[in-house]
Scaffold this motif. Structure first.
Motif, PDB file in Angstrom:
ATOM      1  N   GLY A  75     -61.333 -16.026 -31.662  1.00  0.00           N
ATOM      2  CA  GLY A  75     -61.274 -14.764 -32.391  1.00  0.00           C
ATOM      3  C   GLY A  75     -61.551 -13.569 -31.507  1.00  0.00           C
ATOM      4  O   GLY A  75     -61.160 -13.535 -30.334  1.00  0.00           O
ATOM      5  N   VAL A  76     -62.208 -12.564 -32.068  1.00  0.00           N
ATOM      6  CA  VAL A  76     -62.587 -11.354 -31.335  1.00  0.00           C
ATOM      7  C   VAL A  76     -63.883 -11.649 -30.585  1.00  0.00           C
ATOM      8  O   VAL A  76     -64.898 -11.986 -31.211  1.00  0.00           O
ATOM      9  N   PRO A  77     -63.906 -11.572 -29.259  1.00  0.00           N
ATOM     10  CA  PRO A  77     -65.143 -11.842 -28.531  1.00  0.00           C
ATOM     11  C   PRO A  77     -66.300 -10.993 -29.041  1.00  0.00           C
ATOM     12  O   PRO A  77     -66.170  -9.786 -29.232  1.00  0.00           O
ATOM     13  N   GLY A  78     -67.416 -11.659 -29.300  1.00  0.00           N
ATOM     14  CA  GLY A  78     -68.600 -10.977 -29.818  1.00  0.00           C
ATOM     15  C   GLY A  78     -68.677 -10.946 -31.319  1.00  0.00           C
ATOM     16  O   GLY A  78     -69.707 -10.565 -31.891  1.00  0.00           O
ATOM     17  N   ASP A  79     -67.597 -11.334 -32.012  1.00  0.00           N
ATOM     18  CA  ASP A  79     -67.611 -11.336 -33.469  1.00  0.00           C
ATOM     19  C   ASP A  79     -68.452 -12.498 -33.979  1.00  0.00           C
ATOM     20  O   ASP A  79     -68.269 -13.635 -33.549  1.00  0.00           O
ATOM     21  N   ARG A  80     -69.382 -12.190 -34.900  1.00  0.00           N
ATOM     22  CA  ARG A  80     -70.316 -13.187 -35.427  1.00  0.00           C
ATOM     23  C   ARG A  80     -70.979 -13.979 -34.290  1.00  0.00           C
ATOM     24  O   ARG A  80     -71.163 -15.182 -34.355  1.00  0.00           O
ATOM     25  N   ALA A  81     -71.338 -13.253 -33.231  1.00  0.00           N
ATOM     26  CA  ALA A  81     -72.006 -13.897 -32.098  1.00  0.00           C
ATOM     27  C   ALA A  81     -73.414 -14.341 -32.461  1.00  0.00           C
ATOM     28  O   ALA A  81     -73.939 -15.305 -31.881  1.00  0.00           O
ATOM     29  N   TYR A  82     -74.037 -13.650 -33.409  1.00  0.00           N
ATOM     30  CA  TYR A  82     -75.406 -13.940 -33.822  1.00  0.00           C
ATOM     31  C   TYR A  82     -75.482 -14.079 -35.338  1.00  0.00           C
ATOM     32  O   TYR A  82     -74.621 -13.595 -36.069  1.00  0.00           O
ATOM     33  N   ALA A  83     -76.547 -14.715 -35.776  1.00  0.00           N
ATOM     34  CA  ALA A  83     -76.870 -14.762 -37.203  1.00  0.00           C
ATOM     35  C   ALA A  83     -78.367 -14.908 -37.341  1.00  0.00           C
ATOM     36  O   ALA A  83     -79.080 -15.265 -36.385  1.00  0.00           O
ATOM     37  N   LEU A  84     -78.860 -14.627 -38.534  1.00  0.00           N
ATOM     38  CA  LEU A  84     -80.252 -14.900 -38.859  1.00  0.00           C
ATOM     39  C   LEU A  84     -80.319 -16.261 -39.529  1.00  0.00           C
ATOM     40  O   LEU A  84     -79.472 -16.602 -40.363  1.00  0.00           O
ATOM     41  N   ASN A 124     -68.154 -11.338 -22.363  1.00  0.00           N
ATOM     42  CA  ASN A 124     -67.378 -11.988 -21.297  1.00  0.00           C
ATOM     43  C   ASN A 124     -67.504 -13.508 -21.367  1.00  0.00           C
ATOM     44  O   ASN A 124     -67.538 -14.196 -20.356  1.00  0.00           O
ATOM     45  N   GLY A 125     -67.579 -14.039 -22.574  1.00  0.00           N
ATOM     46  CA  GLY A 125     -67.671 -15.474 -22.742  1.00  0.00           C
ATOM     47  C   GLY A 125     -69.022 -15.937 -23.236  1.00  0.00           C
ATOM     48  O   GLY A 125     -69.125 -16.954 -23.917  1.00  0.00           O
ATOM     49  N   GLU A 126     -70.075 -15.211 -22.893  1.00  0.00           N
ATOM     50  CA  GLU A 126     -71.412 -15.514 -23.375  1.00  0.00           C
ATOM     51  C   GLU A 126     -71.774 -14.558 -24.502  1.00  0.00           C
ATOM     52  O   GLU A 126     -71.230 -13.455 -24.578  1.00  0.00           O
ATOM     53  N   PRO A 127     -72.688 -14.954 -25.388  1.00  0.00           N
ATOM     54  CA  PRO A 127     -73.117 -14.010 -26.437  1.00  0.00           C
ATOM     55  C   PRO A 127     -73.648 -12.721 -25.805  1.00  0.00           C
ATOM     56  O   PRO A 127     -74.549 -12.765 -24.954  1.00  0.00           O
TER      57      PRO A 127
END
Length: 293
Positions: free
Chosen positions: A28-37, A69-72
């Protein structure tokens, strides 16, 4: 026909950021939903789909610090009181827990067996009764049933997507919804799309054009392609107050009344927009043309 808006949501269920351009790939879009609680007590991934517990998340906003760039990527989070925090702050979990009123931890790694919960408001036609009954885990104090679902059922795992990596909606669908209920606030931001596409006339004037795109390919000028998998099932989250948008149950009720879609193997759902799988990586840009083929 052109791309009219691009969005990324770095923290699940928080407000996201509008982009002028981005790259998409199989995730998808890099960084999209990269984190959550994650709820420390239950291990459930927090989502505003259960408003009484997690609706406050829509009072936060998040943006990536630099391009992923590939990492969160590091993420900047603006709290409802206007204070700014960062995903790598030592006290970020404590700050989020205090602001939300429930112990949580911010993570870029989905827990094993990651799942989320979703409440079913009293609106006819949202989802098949058999699905609601078969996934029901508890009831809210209001009597509304709450279901539990695995995360990222149609996405490369591990991931924090509800279902698939890319969500698309057209201005034609939003326009039709406004025609059906002029007093409701059918703002694209309620539906949390990644890509908003101008379109309608070229699709034969259909009320909800994305319904007819299943199995078809969206080809973007920057070389990216995405194949539409299923219409997007809608939930209570679209009705909630968020940013400068007020609470508005009609934004879901009208969808449930006018666009129930039979999804093979899954039953009939209230839908608006579509999910897609990225089949070729490439660039997206606001104003750039696309084709559906």
């Amino acid at each position: 026909m052109a791309v009219t808006a691009l969005y990324r949501y770095p923290v699940k269920s928080m407000l996201g950021e509008r982009l002028e351009r981005c790259r998409i790939d199989e995730r998808g879009v890099p960084g999209d939903r990269a984190y959550a609680l994650v709820d420390v007590e239950t291990g459930t991934v927090a989502t505003a789909k259960v408003p009484r517990r997690w609706g406050a998340l829509l009072g936060f906003s998040a943006r990536c610090v630099g391009e992923p760039n590939g990492e969160p990527p590091p993420v900047e989070i603006t709290f409802p009181d206007g204070s700014v925090h960062h995903s790598d702050d030592e006290d970020i979990d404590a700050a989020l827990s205090a602001a939300i009123g429930r112990e949580v931890r911010l993570t870029a790694t989905p827990p094993e067996g990651a799942a989320f919960e979703e409440v079913w408001p009293d609106i006819d036609g949202l989802a098949p009764e058999a699905v609601i009954a078969g996934t029901r885990v508890r009831d809210e104090d209001t009597g509304e049933p709450v279901s539990r679902f695995d995360l990222a059922a149609m996405a490369p795992q591990p991931a924090f997507f509800d279902l698939a990596v890319l969500h698309v909606i057209t201005t034609a669908t939003l326009r039709r919804l406004r025609e059906l209920a002029p007093g409701a606030t059918f703002d694209e931001r309620r539906y949390r799309p990644n890509v908003v596409l101008d379109g309608g006339a070229a699709d034969g004037g259909a009320d909800f054009v994305e319904n007819g795109w299943v199995g078809r390919e969206i080809a973007f000028a920057g070389g990216a392609t995405a194949t539409v998998s299923i219409p997007t099932m809608r939930c209570v989250m679209t009705t909630l107050a968020q940013g400068d948008l007020p609470r508005d149950p009609d934004t879901l009720r009208i969808v449930a009344k006018h666009n129930r879609v039979e999804i093979p193997g899954l039953g009939t759902w209230a839908c608006a927009g579509a999910y897609a799988d990225v089949t070729s990586p490439g660039e997206l840009a606001v104003g750039a043309p696309y084709q559906v083929r």
